[in-house]
Design a protein around this motif. Structure first.
Motif, mmCIF file in Angstrom:
data_model
loop_
_atom_site.group_PDB
_atom_site.id
_atom_site.type_symbol
_atom_site.label_atom_id
_atom_site.label_comp_id
_atom_site.label_asym_id
_atom_site.label_seq_id
_atom_site.Cartn_x
_atom_site.Cartn_y
_atom_site.Cartn_z
ATOM 1 N N LYS A 16 0.810 -1.222 0.000
ATOM 2 C CA LYS A 16 0.000 0.000 0.000
ATOM 3 C C LYS A 16 0.841 1.269 0.000
ATOM 4 C CE LYS A 16 -2.186 -0.822 3.830
ATOM 5 N NZ LYS A 16 -1.514 -2.093 4.167
ATOM 6 N N THR A 34 -1.267 6.683 6.891
ATOM 7 C CA THR A 34 -1.931 6.724 8.209
ATOM 8 C C THR A 34 -1.369 5.683 9.166
ATOM 9 O OG1 THR A 34 -3.785 5.265 7.575
ATOM 10 C CG2 THR A 34 -4.057 7.643 7.201
ATOM 11 N N GLY A 35 -0.791 4.593 8.629
ATOM 12 C CA GLY A 35 -0.138 3.621 9.509
ATOM 13 C C GLY A 35 0.956 4.283 10.346
ATOM 14 N N ALA A 36 1.651 5.248 9.752
ATOM 15 C CA ALA A 36 2.727 5.940 10.479
ATOM 16 C C ALA A 36 2.175 6.677 11.694
ATOM 17 C CB ALA A 36 3.442 6.916 9.545
ATOM 18 N N TYR A 38 -0.475 5.772 13.551
ATOM 19 C CA TYR A 38 -0.723 4.760 14.591
ATOM 20 C C TYR A 38 0.587 4.255 15.182
ATOM 21 C CZ TYR A 38 -5.605 4.954 13.427
ATOM 22 O OH TYR A 38 -6.873 5.415 13.248
ATOM 23 N N ARG A 86 9.540 2.081 12.514
ATOM 24 C CA ARG A 86 9.604 0.989 11.511
ATOM 25 C C ARG A 86 10.296 -0.259 12.051
ATOM 26 N NH1 ARG A 86 5.720 2.479 8.273
ATOM 27 N NH2 ARG A 86 5.820 4.725 8.054
ATOM 28 N N VAL A 94 1.771 -2.366 17.614
ATOM 29 C CA VAL A 94 0.936 -1.260 17.116
ATOM 30 C C VAL A 94 -0.557 -1.596 17.075
ATOM 31 C CG1 VAL A 94 1.439 -1.837 14.686
ATOM 32 C CG2 VAL A 94 0.649 0.456 15.255
ATOM 33 N N ALA A 98 -3.875 0.471 18.219
ATOM 34 C CA ALA A 98 -4.756 0.964 17.145
ATOM 35 C C ALA A 98 -6.199 0.500 17.325
ATOM 36 C CB ALA A 98 -4.230 0.508 15.784
ATOM 37 N N ARG A 104 -8.074 5.922 18.011
ATOM 38 C CA ARG A 104 -8.689 6.159 16.703
ATOM 39 C C ARG A 104 -9.363 7.526 16.666
ATOM 40 N NH1 ARG A 104 -7.488 1.823 14.172
ATOM 41 N NH2 ARG A 104 -8.206 2.804 12.265
ATOM 42 N N ARG A 124 -6.132 1.230 7.000
ATOM 43 C CA ARG A 124 -7.026 0.088 7.192
ATOM 44 C C ARG A 124 -8.492 0.489 7.097
ATOM 45 N NH1 ARG A 124 -2.491 -0.926 7.423
ATOM 46 N NH2 ARG A 124 -1.360 -2.737 8.229
ATOM 47 N N ASP A 125 -8.777 1.775 7.364
ATOM 48 C CA ASP A 125 -10.171 2.245 7.420
ATOM 49 C C ASP A 125 -10.373 3.517 6.624
ATOM 50 O OD1 ASP A 125 -8.650 3.920 8.988
ATOM 51 O OD2 ASP A 125 -10.153 4.105 10.581
ATOM 52 N N MET A 126 -9.568 3.713 5.592
ATOM 53 C CA MET A 126 -9.693 4.930 4.790
ATOM 54 C C MET A 126 -11.059 4.967 4.108
ATOM 55 S SD MET A 126 -6.897 6.527 5.262
ATOM 56 C CE MET A 126 -7.204 5.924 6.891
ATOM 57 N N ARG A 151 7.984 -8.277 2.810
ATOM 58 C CA ARG A 151 8.511 -7.713 4.069
ATOM 59 C C ARG A 151 9.918 -8.251 4.358
ATOM 60 N NH1 ARG A 151 4.729 -4.784 7.545
ATOM 61 N NH2 ARG A 151 4.328 -3.263 5.906
ATOM 62 N N ARG A 174 -1.208 -10.026 12.825
ATOM 63 C CA ARG A 174 -1.593 -8.618 12.813
ATOM 64 C C ARG A 174 -2.850 -8.420 11.971
ATOM 65 N NH1 ARG A 174 0.969 -3.580 10.726
ATOM 66 N NH2 ARG A 174 2.743 -4.729 9.896
ATOM 67 N N ASP A 178 -6.380 -6.904 13.197
ATOM 68 C CA ASP A 178 -6.973 -5.718 12.558
ATOM 69 C C ASP A 178 -8.352 -6.021 11.957
ATOM 70 O OD1 ASP A 178 -4.740 -4.151 13.198
ATOM 71 O OD2 ASP A 178 -3.770 -4.430 11.247
HETATM 72 O O1 C5P Z 1 0.169 0.265 7.487
HETATM 73 P P1 C5P Z 1 0.998 -0.055 8.692
HETATM 74 O O2 C5P Z 1 1.582 -1.434 8.691
HETATM 75 O O3 C5P Z 1 2.049 0.985 8.966
HETATM 76 O O4 C5P Z 1 -0.031 0.016 9.928
HETATM 77 C C1 C5P Z 1 0.343 -0.339 11.219
HETATM 78 C C2 C5P Z 1 -0.879 -0.699 12.040
HETATM 79 O O5 C5P Z 1 -1.614 0.478 12.332
HETATM 80 C C3 C5P Z 1 -1.887 -1.646 11.397
HETATM 81 O O6 C5P Z 1 -1.554 -3.014 11.589
HETATM 82 C C4 C5P Z 1 -3.178 -1.277 12.111
HETATM 83 O O7 C5P Z 1 -3.285 -1.949 13.359
HETATM 84 C C5 C5P Z 1 -3.006 0.207 12.372
HETATM 85 N N1 C5P Z 1 -3.709 1.042 11.397
HETATM 86 C C6 C5P Z 1 -5.049 1.257 11.574
HETATM 87 N N2 C5P Z 1 -5.737 2.086 10.744
HETATM 88 C C7 C5P Z 1 -5.106 2.704 9.732
HETATM 89 C C8 C5P Z 1 -3.724 2.483 9.509
HETATM 90 C C9 C5P Z 1 -3.046 1.629 10.352
HETATM 91 O O8 C5P Z 1 -5.644 0.685 12.488
HETATM 92 N N3 C5P Z 1 -5.797 3.543 8.953
#
Ligand code: C5P
Length: 217
Positions: A16, A34-36, A38, A86, A94, A98, A104, A124-126, A151, A174, A178
């Motif tokens: 992504k 957005t993951g960054a 969280y 990272r 994380v 989250a 949230r 994850r929830d865009m 990865r 993970r 999620d």
């Molecule tokens: O995308 P990334 O691996 O950086 O996301 C890390 C964690 O942040 C995800 O596994 C999820 O638990 C959380 N996350 C989320 N909602 C988002 C982006 C990330 O809950 N929009």
């Protein structure tokens, strides 16, 4: 109208962020990872010894927490956390943070505020929660094995040690976490396009999403 929102969701390691960043550059919109956000919150709460179960202390800590975007990275309370978020340790913790409503809730407005001039955002929830009115919603996925392989390769390319089986196990854990949480679980948004990138490279996925996006611009 160039102020469109492209919402890209999917499981860990689907590509992504690589693809979202490339699409944003191609179509001339800002990119939001957005993951960054969280990850930065998890980094902060963990450092302060606040457990994911402790909603009250989480709320208190977040009330004075400052996140700032810097070119190519993120500052948390004045510290550049771009690299620190990272690590395998943050990968591991994380999702528990989250899943918290306090976490949230603290990020919703911050994310929406970035979309004033259009945006490509991944998470994850865009498409389901943050930008349900997005012009284009993509659910980007790939087999768990392929995602773990990517990865694994990323880690080796960075000169880090990596164990494929361990990464596969963590990726699956993970995603399950999620997908099964109560608030904003990971799932395809209504009206989204599901794209399986198991047999596509990043350039092909970028081309596909950019050409879909250009129809709305
Ligand atoms: O995308 P990334 O691996 O950086 O996301 C890390 C964690 O942040 C995800 O596994 C999820 O638990 C959380 N996350 C989320 N909602 C988002 C982006 C990330 O809950 N929009």
């Amino acid at each position: 109208n160039n102020n469109i929102v492209v919402a890209i969701d999917g499981p860990a390691g689907a590509g992504k962020s690589t693809v979202a960043r490339a699409v944003a550059e191609r179509i001339g919109l800002p990119y939001l990872d957005t993951g960054a956000l969280y990850r930065a919150i998890a980094w902060k709460l963990d450092r302060e010894g606040i457990a994911p179960e402790d909603g009250e202390r989480i709320s208190q800590a977040l009330a004075s927490f400052r996140l700032e975007f810097i070119p190519g990275g993120l500052m948390a309370d004045g510290t550049d956390v771009t690299a620190a978020i990272r690590t395998p340790e943050i990968d591991r913790i994380v999702s528990a943070y989250a899943a918290r409503p306090e976490v949230r809730g603290a990020l919703i407005e911050l994310q929406r505020a970035q979309a004033k001039n259009g945006l490509v955002a991944d998470g994850r929830d865009m498409g389901t929660v943050v930008f349900p009115e997005a012009e284009l919603k993509i659910f980007l996925t790939a087999s768990a094995e392929e995602r773990a392989r990517r990865r694994y390769k990323e880690r080796l390319d960075r000169g880090e040690a990596a164990d494929y089986d361990e990464i596969l196990k963590q990726v699956v854990e993970r995603d399950n976490y999620d997908m099964t949480r109560e608030i904003a679980p990971l799932r395809p948004a209504p009206g989204c396009i599901i794209l399986d990138s198991s047999y596509m490279d990043a350039a092909q996925v970028t081309d596909a999403i950019s050409s879909l996006a250009s129809r709305f611009m």
